[in-house]
Design a protein around this motif. Structure first.
Motif, PDB file in Angstrom:
ATOM      1  N   GLN B 178       0.844  -1.183   0.000  1.00 30.67           N
ATOM      2  CA  GLN B 178       0.000   0.000   0.000  1.00 30.67           C
ATOM      3  C   GLN B 178       0.885   1.239   0.000  1.00 30.67           C
ATOM      4  N   GLY B 179       0.599   2.181  -0.877  1.00 34.01           N
ATOM      5  CA  GLY B 179       1.367   3.430  -0.889  1.00 34.01           C
ATOM      6  C   GLY B 179       1.011   4.295   0.303  1.00 34.01           C
ATOM      7  N   ALA B 180       1.990   5.064   0.768  1.00 30.69           N
ATOM      8  CA  ALA B 180       1.753   5.895   1.941  1.00 30.69           C
ATOM      9  C   ALA B 180       1.310   7.301   1.557  1.00 30.69           C
ATOM     10  N   GLU B 181       1.686   7.739   0.379  1.00 28.24           N
ATOM     11  CA  GLU B 181       1.495   9.153   0.058  1.00 28.24           C
ATOM     12  C   GLU B 181       0.339   9.402  -0.891  1.00 28.24           C
ATOM     13  N   GLY B 182      -0.350   8.319  -1.284  1.00 23.37           N
ATOM     14  CA  GLY B 182      -1.494   8.478  -2.158  1.00 23.37           C
ATOM     15  C   GLY B 182      -1.097   8.942  -3.545  1.00 23.37           C
ATOM     16  N   GLY B 183      -2.097   9.181  -4.388  1.00 23.75           N
ATOM     17  CA  GLY B 183      -1.832   9.701  -5.717  1.00 23.75           C
ATOM     18  C   GLY B 183      -1.352   8.623  -6.667  1.00 23.75           C
ATOM     19  N   ALA B 184      -1.103   9.050  -7.881  1.00 18.70           N
ATOM     20  CA  ALA B 184      -0.795   8.094  -8.946  1.00 18.70           C
ATOM     21  C   ALA B 184       0.701   7.885  -9.096  1.00 18.70           C
ATOM     22  N   ASN B 185       1.499   8.644  -8.373  1.00 22.83           N
ATOM     23  CA  ASN B 185       2.946   8.593  -8.612  1.00 22.83           C
ATOM     24  C   ASN B 185       3.615   7.440  -7.881  1.00 22.83           C
ATOM     25  N   TYR B 191       4.339  -9.126  -7.671  1.00 21.97           N
ATOM     26  CA  TYR B 191       5.047  -9.778  -6.571  1.00 21.97           C
ATOM     27  C   TYR B 191       4.443 -11.166  -6.390  1.00 21.97           C
ATOM     28  N   PHE B 192       4.990 -12.127  -7.072  1.00 22.84           N
ATOM     29  CA  PHE B 192       4.512 -13.506  -7.004  1.00 22.84           C
ATOM     30  C   PHE B 192       2.998 -13.585  -7.206  1.00 22.84           C
ATOM     31  N   GLY B 193       2.544 -12.900  -8.254  1.00 29.54           N
ATOM     32  CA  GLY B 193       1.130 -12.994  -8.596  1.00 29.54           C
ATOM     33  C   GLY B 193       0.247 -11.956  -7.936  1.00 29.54           C
ATOM     34  N   ARG B 194       0.806 -11.193  -7.007  1.00 26.94           N
ATOM     35  CA  ARG B 194       0.026 -10.115  -6.398  1.00 26.94           C
ATOM     36  C   ARG B 194       0.579  -8.770  -6.841  1.00 26.94           C
ATOM     37  N   GLU B 195      -0.232  -7.726  -6.741  1.00 21.53           N
ATOM     38  CA  GLU B 195       0.295  -6.403  -7.059  1.00 21.53           C
ATOM     39  C   GLU B 195       1.014  -5.840  -5.838  1.00 21.53           C
ATOM     40  N   ALA B 196       2.197  -5.318  -6.073  1.00 22.43           N
ATOM     41  CA  ALA B 196       2.946  -4.662  -5.008  1.00 22.43           C
ATOM     42  C   ALA B 196       3.409  -3.307  -5.520  1.00 22.43           C
ATOM     43  N   TYR B 197       3.933  -2.502  -4.619  1.00 25.38           N
ATOM     44  CA  TYR B 197       4.367  -1.148  -4.969  1.00 25.38           C
ATOM     45  C   TYR B 197       5.752  -0.873  -4.406  1.00 25.38           C
ATOM     46  N   LEU B 198       6.395   0.133  -4.964  1.00 19.68           N
ATOM     47  CA  LEU B 198       7.645   0.603  -4.369  1.00 19.68           C
ATOM     48  C   LEU B 198       7.325   1.750  -3.417  1.00 19.68           C
ATOM     49  N   ALA B 199       7.919   1.679  -2.247  1.00 18.57           N
ATOM     50  CA  ALA B 199       7.578   2.634  -1.189  1.00 18.57           C
ATOM     51  C   ALA B 199       7.857   4.078  -1.615  1.00 18.57           C
ATOM     52  N   GLN B 200       6.848   4.926  -1.476  1.00 19.86           N
ATOM     53  CA  GLN B 200       6.995   6.359  -1.774  1.00 19.86           C
ATOM     54  C   GLN B 200       7.642   7.087  -0.609  1.00 19.86           C
ATOM     55  N   SER B 201       7.745   6.403   0.511  1.00 16.92           N
ATOM     56  CA  SER B 201       8.368   6.939   1.720  1.00 16.92           C
ATOM     57  C   SER B 201       8.285   5.831   2.767  1.00 16.92           C
ATOM     58  N   PRO B 202       9.099   5.930   3.824  1.00 11.50           N
ATOM     59  CA  PRO B 202       8.976   4.930   4.896  1.00 11.50           C
ATOM     60  C   PRO B 202       7.916   5.331   5.925  1.00 11.50           C
ATOM     61  N   GLN B 203       6.995   6.209   5.532  1.00 12.32           N
ATOM     62  CA  GLN B 203       6.059   6.839   6.454  1.00 12.32           C
ATOM     63  C   GLN B 203       5.381   5.878   7.443  1.00 12.32           C
ATOM     64  N   PHE B 204       4.649   4.889   6.926  1.00 12.58           N
ATOM     65  CA  PHE B 204       3.896   4.014   7.834  1.00 12.58           C
ATOM     66  C   PHE B 204       4.837   3.280   8.783  1.00 12.58           C
ATOM     67  N   TYR B 205       5.978   2.850   8.248  1.00 13.67           N
ATOM     68  CA  TYR B 205       6.883   2.018   9.042  1.00 13.67           C
ATOM     69  C   TYR B 205       7.583   2.814  10.123  1.00 13.67           C
ATOM     70  N   LYS B 206       7.955   4.035   9.802  1.00 15.05           N
ATOM     71  CA  LYS B 206       8.616   4.795  10.860  1.00 15.05           C
ATOM     72  C   LYS B 206       7.615   5.172  11.943  1.00 15.05           C
ATOM     73  N   GLN B 207       6.357   5.389  11.575  1.00 11.52           N
ATOM     74  CA  GLN B 207       5.349   5.627  12.611  1.00 11.52           C
ATOM     75  C   GLN B 207       5.171   4.393  13.486  1.00 11.52           C
ATOM     76  N   MET B 208       5.104   3.218  12.840  1.00 12.89           N
ATOM     77  CA  MET B 208       4.983   1.982  13.626  1.00 12.89           C
ATOM     78  C   MET B 208       6.126   1.874  14.631  1.00 12.89           C
ATOM     79  N   MET B 209       7.311   2.265  14.189  1.00 16.11           N
ATOM     80  CA  MET B 209       8.491   2.099  15.032  1.00 16.11           C
ATOM     81  C   MET B 209       8.561   3.128  16.162  1.00 16.11           C
ATOM     82  N   VAL B 210       7.808   4.215  16.050  1.00 18.59           N
ATOM     83  CA  VAL B 210       7.721   5.165  17.164  1.00 18.59           C
ATOM     84  C   VAL B 210       7.082   4.480  18.376  1.00 18.59           C
ATOM     85  N   GLY B 211       6.141   3.589  18.104  1.00 16.31           N
ATOM     86  CA  GLY B 211       5.520   2.828  19.189  1.00 16.31           C
ATOM     87  C   GLY B 211       6.483   1.861  19.861  1.00 16.31           C
TER      88      GLY B 211
END
Lengths: 448, 448
Positions: B178-185, B191-211
């Protein structure tokens, strides 16, 4: 401390990293990791950035305010984030040597749900699958999060050693027009109407940069579309790569890696002594890591363990384990460099041994039964590289920008790539490399 | 020094980083950067890992051996890699203060072709396009390679500051569901038959790691499939991201960044003083970086420069330049924090200002006319985040693993992302961000 300190709102609270409380009132923040009601009081374990701090909550002796600042009528709950003012009292039976008696708690946030997994025990009572499914929460467990403090310390140690040895840190593209490692295990994507790939390694780029700075390193993601579903494969991992010029033999690369690992392991206890203790980490002694040639290794394993040789040109996982066992018995070392891998199994840029062209000037480093590094000397001569590519049926035109350096002049050079997660997993003696990756990617998993 | 030193074959040659020769014989290695025949002797400029060293080659006074060790009958050529034994003589007119008189040269490698571009001048006499086409070679130019020594020093400074402030370095996945920044860019892949994306930023993950750790940072690749073809866009860049918990306002993030930049710039001259001098870098003074609210910035630009406001909810590139001009005139600062960006233009995780929900607790940092950082406080409350997603027509189920942290409990937190190449380019006052990227990726370029 001054509560209105402007520069950084966090500094008005004692950061646990500073290690010791002073007797008296302290301000501290964190999550309520665990709450246990006893008769007449509650144990509250506060999870700070690095520690678990024991607090004794006595009703009527602590004012509790909610997120909006008014008196909180409800109960406290686990995973609330709070700020606390408390009396610090020495308590030898507590792990930190202190016990806090809160007099004021300000609730900053209230979780919407209790957690689906119990994270406040020593271990999480769940399968690896479940632990990974709930990774954003399970990483809050004290042992889980200790793993990645240690991994952070490893990266710090590696980086520091390489910088002291004049390596320049580089950032090379992960979107590439050509794979470096060959084979089918490469992710493809559409790049504005053209086919592009995800880099299987920074191989070509770090070689290019040897012509610029002589010594370079990169710590970054590496992508492998391997369909293996094993305890030692990830489809995305963190590569610790270095490359150096003006070498006289591949052994220099091994010695550089040995120095890097030694420096890093020696510095670990200062950076994360508590985490090492919590996880009972056995830090290996590194003297001089022994070398063994690939063919000799094969033979000795076959002889000692009476094992038929199935695959002639590679070590299988079982052989890697047995070899480490054998080497440790003989030398005491938990590391071993296996050298002179067969040419047929090494990439097109690997330099062959002049004395025997069927083997390469290359090596793997095995650590506690697992390959954690692959490296070697590279071909630097243009004619030699072209010849080898033609021999393999490769089209040199497809590697135009890579071959530019061979054409333009390169020193003798080589390098290696280490898998950070594999190294961490072996250091911690974990049964699965996924445990040493924050958010692992495998053939079945792309989330969280 | 002992030529047979075992530990590291390079150490038997003087490494130029050690700065000074001693009068007498030295051993040194490098590439022949430039050769100029004079009457009776030749100037040979040796390019070592970090410097250009002037050598005087007198025929008959220097033994030259080829790669195979036999006497070399041919001429020396530029971009040969050599080892040299030479007499070091003080020479005030040379840049290093020394001149070498080689008595023995051993050629290690012979280039197959002369370079298609001249790299040994001060500047490379070619267009940016050509410089990038031949990047593996053009980076050998002294000014080109100085850029990335400085970039390395920036990364060292940022890292050191964040580590001293208890930030844990993390490595989060670039393959995401899932993209973090939205939009079409966003880049898509199979990815082995599923759709995957390249991270537009580490946004979600760095927030998770704040916890988990309260404060985390990551320096790694970020992918944007933007079709912009401008001097300030790259499709892959290096993000310097940090995220911190228990903040009382977004201003703390700004102060942390200010401290990070100040620490880094103050340390630059020690790490790369020669490169800064070579490139004539003007290091900005950082006092307290001024703040201006977005709407006020818009108005003041419109008033001062009599410019009609076209886009109400964003600053266009021209406005960013004018604002920096205005702020510098008034305060002397080459940096400015623009705060309270309109809610409509900020992502779904941005926290709104309670006093005016049409703006967010967010900011950009502008530096010499260009946005180099975007940051802000994030929504930490589960209900608030859900409500905002619904308002925007997003499906919360698609963000299941991200919302796990809001559901499970998060402290007030925020962070920022800085573009390393943009920061470097503004520091060096380069006209195009591509010049500050080793191997840039844009809509037309995926190689080298």
């Amino acid at each position: 401390m001054n509560e209105n300190q402007e520069n950084n709102g966090n500094e008005n609270f004692v950061r646990m990293e500073s290690d010791a409380f002073e007797e008296g009132m302290v301000k501290i923040h964190g999550s309520i990791h665990r709450l246990r009601k006893m008769s007449g009081f509650s144990f509250l374990i506060l999870r700070t950035a690095r520690r678990l701090v024991q607090c004794i909550l006595e009703p009527g002796r602590c004012e509790i305010l909610g997120p909006d600042g008014s008196v909180w009528e409800g109960p406290l709950r686990e995973e609330m984030c709070i700020r606390m003012e408390a009396q610090a009292v020495r308590e030898p039976r507590s792990k930190t040597g202190w016990e806090l008696h809160p007099v004021r708690i300000r609730i900053l946030s209230v979780p919407a749900q209790t957690l689906p997994v119990v994270i406040h025990g020593k271990e999480i009572p769940a399968s690896l699958e479940t632990i990974l499914d709930y990774r954003p929460m399970t990483l809050r467990n004290e042992k889980e999060r200790a793993v990645f403090r240690i991994q952070d310390a490893l990266v710090r140690g590696f980086t520091e050693y390489l910088q002291r040895n004049d390596f320049v840190q580089i950032h090379t593209p992960k979107l590439v027009s050509q794979g470096a490692e060959g084979g089918a295990n490469i992710f493809r994507l559409d790049y504005f109407g053209r086919e592009a790939y995800l880099a299987q390694s920074p191989q070509f780029y770090k070689q290019m940069m040897v012509g610029v700075y002589e010594r370079v390193f990169e710590i970054g993601p590496v992508f492998r579309a391997e369909k293996h579903d094993t305890a030692r494969h990830l489809n995305e991992y963190t590569g610790v790569d270095f490359e150096m010029g003006y070498i006289e033999g591949f052994e220099e690369l091994c010695r550089m890696e040995e120095g890097m690992i030694r420096h890093t392991l020696e510095g670990l206890s200062e950076l994360c002594g508590e985490e090492l203790a919590l996880l009972n980490v056995r830090i290996p002694r590194i003297g001089s890591i022994p070398f063994i040639r690939f063919h000799e290794a094969k033979e000795r394993i076959a002889r000692k363990y009476r094992r038929p040789v199935r695959e002639k040109e590679d070590l299988d996982p079982e052989e890697e384990k047995l070899l480490c066992e054998l080497i440790q018995e003989e030398t005491g070392s938990e590391f071993v460099f296996v050298t002179h891998y067969p040419t047929a199994k090494r990439p097109f840029y690997a330099m062959e041994d002049e004395a025997d062209r069927s083997v390469t000037k290359s090596f793997d480093l095995l650590f506690r039964g697992l390959e954690v590094t692959t490296g070697g000397q590279r071909i630097h001569d243009h004619a030699a590289q072209l010849a080898k590519m033609k021999e393999r049926g490769m089209d040199p035109e497809q590697f135009e920008s890579y071959l530019m350096i061979h054409r333009g002049g390169m020193p003798p050079h080589g390098g290696l790539g280490m898998g950070l997660e594999r190294f961490t997993a072996r250091l911690l003696e974990q049964d699965n490399v996924r445990r040493a990756c924050l958010f692992p990617r495998d053939i079945h998993r792309i989330a969280p």
